[in-house]
Write an enzyme that holds these catalytic residues in place. Structure first.
Site, mmCIF file in Angstrom:
data_model
loop_
_atom_site.group_PDB
_atom_site.id
_atom_site.type_symbol
_atom_site.label_atom_id
_atom_site.label_comp_id
_atom_site.label_asym_id
_atom_site.label_seq_id
_atom_site.Cartn_x
_atom_site.Cartn_y
_atom_site.Cartn_z
ATOM 1 C CE1 TYR A 346 -3.253 2.849 0.338
ATOM 2 C CE2 TYR A 346 -4.041 1.830 2.357
ATOM 3 C CZ TYR A 346 -4.166 2.785 1.381
ATOM 4 O OH TYR A 346 -5.219 3.676 1.430
ATOM 5 C CB CYS A 347 0.924 4.322 0.126
ATOM 6 S SG CYS A 347 1.542 6.019 0.018
ATOM 7 C CB VAL A 348 5.784 4.736 0.616
ATOM 8 C CG1 VAL A 348 5.496 4.527 2.084
ATOM 9 C CG2 VAL A 348 7.277 4.739 0.362
ATOM 10 N N GLY A 350 4.008 -0.251 -1.050
ATOM 11 C CA GLY A 350 4.001 -0.894 -2.356
ATOM 12 C C GLY A 350 5.243 -0.572 -3.160
ATOM 13 C CG PHE A 374 -4.025 -1.658 -2.095
ATOM 14 C CD1 PHE A 374 -4.468 -2.453 -3.148
ATOM 15 C CD2 PHE A 374 -4.225 -2.120 -0.804
ATOM 16 C CE1 PHE A 374 -5.089 -3.672 -2.917
ATOM 17 C CE2 PHE A 374 -4.844 -3.334 -0.563
ATOM 18 C CZ PHE A 374 -5.275 -4.111 -1.624
#
Length: 610
Positions: A346-348, A350, A374
């Site tokens: 998710y976000c960073v 990811g 994500f």
């Protein structure tokens, strides 16, 4: 904000009552103003004290200098040509004259049409006196015209490079939002009337709250967005049953208890961002993505990152991969006996997962069978407003401060994220808290948002330089563990989720990043933004998502051809996962006497606050 919204016609009969603006008890009002000044002094003392003692150092010099440099470049264009400057000023003053003429016509009994009207989505001007009262209506229209004019100066300035224009537009928006008449008592009819009705007691309460928030921020303003005492980790947020099954200096690994008769053979690992805490995926039970995953039959493991301090100063991306992602993979293998897992970032988190997968491809580590991202950027060319804070001068100044302390204080990142949406996350709360003197309502999402984390110096420096500043990951130039890594080496299936209104990882940026991977990529666009687009339980029946062909070519063309589906994307992702491996096994139950269990979820690292 726009002057192209639906224009309203003012009738001369729309006369406001002045009774609500009259002070009925001058003595009490004057006493409360004195008490407000006293509280304001305490707020100032709370801000000054840690600076006098050397406990607080400000990082505002470089950002302010950058704003001055940027706006000076903008001013240089308009002031270097007297004709150009005169035309710009004439355009603004002619709008002012038109608004003034309308005010005179309205006073004479004529119907008039607004020169500028707020966007229907703008919640700031909802009080009826913004339209009925000639004074406030005049202020509103002057503000809207000036704001649009200022933003037009940026759009029409020639000779600015893209980065400078982006920064100029961002800084002008900040100034425009700050200068709104809704932010001041004497120019906001709602605030004016509330202050009169309360005899100024709202200001006393507001200054008291301001003092409390500066003390809570240890000398910085920690703007409250919700009633924090309403929430307790493990009690009414982050409540999905599970156990901490491994821990090192950087991460705890949480395994969640099964609730189905069978579970998927492949376990699922979630790598959340370290910029925020993992329980955004486990808020209240009805919003919890983790709880939903368990109900679908997944054996879920989550990395809970440490809230770093000076001891973690040199923990860089390789450390976060080795001691975070690969430590979690080792734990999953030991706990389940499986050598293939599904991974989610998710976000960073990811971005880190993508870099880890590229490194693992170089090293022959094939434990991840599919990857889901994500709102994750891997190509930072179209990275949005956060790029405003990233250039060589700003990064160098930030590194100097970070390596002195060993970390970046979480309040700095929180302030930066709030500035991206200052019209939603700063000024409405300044007005509500410090001028109306009201506590904000309980909201689990905003409780999580305020639960900020620090960033280790080496980690954050590597991230800013390699991703935002130099875009090395997308270009195949990032070096980890002496390997030059490439996302093209990632051949496993990828589910890449973007959010249509994302201001942190713009949909275009995620779309461009999809083209960096070497395997099959399913690009999905969710409705709403960076959080609500992801945390969207099917039962809510909110928003929508789009699916289409490969993420290639022009993003606008892809969106034109994509199919829109109502509701949550979660079931679509579940179908995608099952299409790649739907084999089931007996559930992996957690036992209290398990020697590897270190405690109950959500663990101890998530409890560490700044």
């Amino acid at each position: 904000m726009s002057d192209t919204g639906e224009r309203s016609r003012k009738k001369p009969t729309d006369e406001p009552s002045l009774e609500d603006y009259l002070i009925r008890d001058p003595g009490s009002f004057a006493l409360n103003l004195a008490r407000m000044v006293e509280q304001a002094g305490k707020a100032a003392a709370a801000w000054i004290e840690p600076r006098e003692k050397g406990l607080k150092s400000d990082l505002m010099a470089e950002p302010l200098a950058d704003m001055v440099r940027t706006l000076s470049r903008l001013s240089e264009y308009w002031l270097s040509d007297s004709t150009r400057a005169l035309e710009a000023q004439t355009h603004l003053f002619s709008s002012y004259l038109a608004i003034w003429a309308n005010s005179i016509r309205r006073a004479a009994g004529e119907s008039t049409e607004d020169i500028a009207a707020p966007d229907p989505k703008d919640k700031r001007f909802q009080d009826e006196d913004w339209s009925k009262n000639a004074f406030f209506d005049f202020l509103k229209q002057v503000y809207l015209v000036t704001a649009r004019w200022a933003l037009d100066l940026v759009e029409k300035a020639e000779g600015l490079d893209d980065h400078t224009r982006h920064k100029a537009a961002f800084y002008v928006r900040q100034l425009v939002n700050a200068a709104s008449p809704t932010n001041f008592i004497l120019t906001n009819p709602e605030l004016f009337k509330e202050t009169v009705a309360a005899n100024g007691m709202n200001l006393v309460n507001g200054m008291r709250m301001l003092t409390e928030d500066i003390i809570a921020g240890k000398g910085d303003l920690r703007l409250r967005h919700t009633e924090y005492t309403h929430f307790r980790l493990g009690e009414n947020v982050a409540t999905t049953p599970g156990k901490v099954v491994a821990r090192n200096d950087l991460a705890e690994i949480i395994q969640y208890a099964p609730v189905t008769d069978e579970v998927f053979k492949r376990p699922l690992l979630i790598c959340p961002p370290w910029i925020n805490k993992f329980y955004i995926l486990d808020l209240s039970p009805e919003k919890s993505f983790i709880r939903w995953l368990v109900a679908q039959g997944h054996t879920v493991f989550v990395i809970s990152w440490i809230n770093p301090d000076e001891r973690h100063a040199h923990k860089d991306w390789e450390a976060y991969i080795r001691e975070g992602i690969q430590f979690a993979l080792d734990t999953i293998g030991r706990r389940t006996g499986e050598r293939k897992i599904n991974a989610v970032g998710y976000c960073v988190g990811g971005t880190l997962l993508a870099a880890a997968l590229a490194l693992m491809a170089k090293e022959g580590d094939e434990r991840v069978g599919s990857a889901t991202f994500f709102t994750t950027q891997v190509d930072f060319e179209h990275a949005g407003d956060l790029k405003v804070f990233v250039d060589e001068a700003q990064v160098s100044a930030l590194e100097e401060a970070m390596f002195r302390d060993g970390y970046l204080d979480g309040s700095k990142m929180l302030s930066a994220f709030n500035m991206l949406r200052s019209g939603d996350l700063i000024w409405p709360y300044v007005v509500n808290n410090y001028m109306k003197g009201k506590n904000p309502v309980p909201f689990d999402l905003l409780y999580w948002n305020a639960d900020a984390t620090r960033m280790s110096a080496a980690n954050h420096s590597f991230y800013l330089r390699n991703c935002y500043l130099e875009n090395r990951l997308a270009r195949g130039k990032m070096v980890l563990a002496r390997h030059r890594i490439s996302l093209a080496d990632i051949g496993i299936p990828v589910y890449n989720l973007a959010a249509k209104d994302d201001h942190i990882a713009p949909a275009l940026s995620v779309f461009a990043g999809s083209q960096c991977f070497g395997g099959d990529v399913t690009y999905v666009l969710a409705g709403s933004g960076h959080i609500a687009g992801v945390i969207n339980p099917p039962e809510k029946r909110k928003y929508q998502y789009w699916i289409g062909g490969k993420a290639e070519g022009n993003f606008a063309d892809w969106l034109d051809q994509a199919q829109e589906h109502p509701g949550s994307w979660w079931p679509h992702w579940q179908e995608w996962i099952e299409a790649r491996d739907a084999e089931k096994v007996s559930p992996r139950h957690l036992q209290d006497d398990d020697s590897q269990v270190l405690g109950d979820a959500p663990g101890s690292y998530v409890m560490i606050r700044i």
